[in-house]
Scaffold this motif. Structure first.
Motif, mmCIF file in Angstrom:
data_model
loop_
_atom_site.group_PDB
_atom_site.id
_atom_site.type_symbol
_atom_site.label_atom_id
_atom_site.label_comp_id
_atom_site.label_asym_id
_atom_site.label_seq_id
_atom_site.Cartn_x
_atom_site.Cartn_y
_atom_site.Cartn_z
ATOM 1 N N ASP A 1 -6.763 -4.420 7.699
ATOM 2 C CA ASP A 1 -6.745 -3.046 8.659
ATOM 3 C C ASP A 1 -6.099 -3.688 9.991
ATOM 4 O OD1 ASP A 1 -7.109 -1.701 6.367
ATOM 5 O OD2 ASP A 1 -9.398 -1.328 7.069
ATOM 6 N N TRP A 2 -6.378 -4.835 10.344
ATOM 7 C CA TRP A 2 -5.984 -5.015 11.721
ATOM 8 C C TRP A 2 -4.704 -5.357 11.966
ATOM 9 C CZ3 TRP A 2 -8.872 -4.982 15.938
ATOM 10 C CH2 TRP A 2 -10.230 -5.094 15.782
ATOM 11 N N ASP A 3 -3.839 -5.494 11.062
ATOM 12 C CA ASP A 3 -2.571 -5.566 10.989
ATOM 13 C C ASP A 3 -1.823 -4.169 11.349
ATOM 14 O OD1 ASP A 3 -2.543 -8.075 10.006
ATOM 15 O OD2 ASP A 3 -1.939 -7.718 7.913
ATOM 16 N N TYR A 4 -2.495 -3.169 11.130
ATOM 17 C CA TYR A 4 -2.094 -1.733 11.549
ATOM 18 C C TYR A 4 -2.293 -1.633 12.733
ATOM 19 C CZ TYR A 4 -1.530 -0.578 6.404
ATOM 20 O OH TYR A 4 -1.255 -0.694 4.952
ATOM 21 N N VAL A 5 -3.507 -1.983 13.183
ATOM 22 C CA VAL A 5 -3.818 -1.916 14.705
ATOM 23 C C VAL A 5 -2.730 -2.600 15.596
ATOM 24 C CG1 VAL A 5 -5.437 -2.361 16.444
ATOM 25 C CG2 VAL A 5 -6.202 -1.821 14.110
ATOM 26 N N ILE A 6 -2.481 -3.831 15.243
ATOM 27 C CA ILE A 6 -1.498 -4.617 15.748
ATOM 28 C C ILE A 6 -0.111 -3.955 15.642
ATOM 29 C CG2 ILE A 6 -0.204 -7.073 15.670
ATOM 30 C CD1 ILE A 6 -2.717 -8.152 14.604
ATOM 31 N N ILE A 7 0.412 -3.673 14.976
ATOM 32 C CA ILE A 7 1.463 -2.755 14.616
ATOM 33 C C ILE A 7 1.481 -1.509 15.672
ATOM 34 C CG2 ILE A 7 3.187 -1.596 13.406
ATOM 35 C CD1 ILE A 7 2.423 -3.401 11.236
ATOM 36 N N ALA A 8 0.574 -0.819 15.505
ATOM 37 C CA ALA A 8 0.279 0.305 16.547
ATOM 38 C C ALA A 8 0.445 0.026 17.817
ATOM 39 C CB ALA A 8 -1.144 1.031 16.064
ATOM 40 N N PRO B 1 0.909 -1.089 -0.030
ATOM 41 C CA PRO B 1 0.143 0.023 -0.063
ATOM 42 C C PRO B 1 0.905 1.224 0.058
ATOM 43 C CG PRO B 1 0.049 -0.972 2.053
ATOM 44 C CD PRO B 1 0.580 -1.804 1.284
ATOM 45 N N LYS B 2 0.457 2.314 -0.445
ATOM 46 C CA LYS B 2 0.789 3.715 -0.401
ATOM 47 C C LYS B 2 1.957 3.805 0.764
ATOM 48 C CE LYS B 2 -1.007 6.145 -4.189
ATOM 49 N NZ LYS B 2 0.011 7.096 -4.939
ATOM 50 N N LEU B 3 1.363 3.715 2.077
ATOM 51 C CA LEU B 3 2.102 4.069 3.282
ATOM 52 C C LEU B 3 3.505 3.340 3.520
ATOM 53 C CD1 LEU B 3 1.692 5.325 6.222
ATOM 54 C CD2 LEU B 3 0.671 3.118 6.922
#
Length: 92
Positions: free
Chosen positions: A44-51, A29-31
């Motif tokens: 999108d849960w992957d971003y939550v886990i990383i955060a 993804p662009k990010l």
């Protein structure tokens, strides 16, 4: 001067191997483009886990450094005083 150049190259080369190849860059993804290899996050849960992981690391890192710099153990019967006190009763 030569030693500094070798040190700088030694620190930069491992970082270059972590950059994404063109094929992987298109799948991200662009990010994350140009940063990581692989297919990218599955949801999108992957971003939550990383955060959450980043927050835990920052939290523990802050308190680790804080306790190393100013431990705040001032009571005279604390265990560190048995180590810091010489046999004659004076402080080191």
């Amino acid at each position: 001067m030569k030693k500094r150049i070798y040190t700088l190259l030694g620190l930069m080369l491992p970082a270059l191997t972590g950059l994404a190849c063109p094929v992987c860059e298109r799948q991200q993804p662009k990010l994350l483009q140009g940063i990581t290899h692989g297919s990218g996050p599955a949801s999108d849960w992957d971003y939550v886990i990383i955060a959450v992981m980043v927050a835990i690391v920052v939290f523990t890192g802050y308190f680790s450094i804080k306790m190393l710099v100013r431990p705040g153990e001032n009571t005279p019967n604390h265990i560190k005083h048995t180590i810091l006190t010489l046999e004659d009763g004076s402080e080191k």
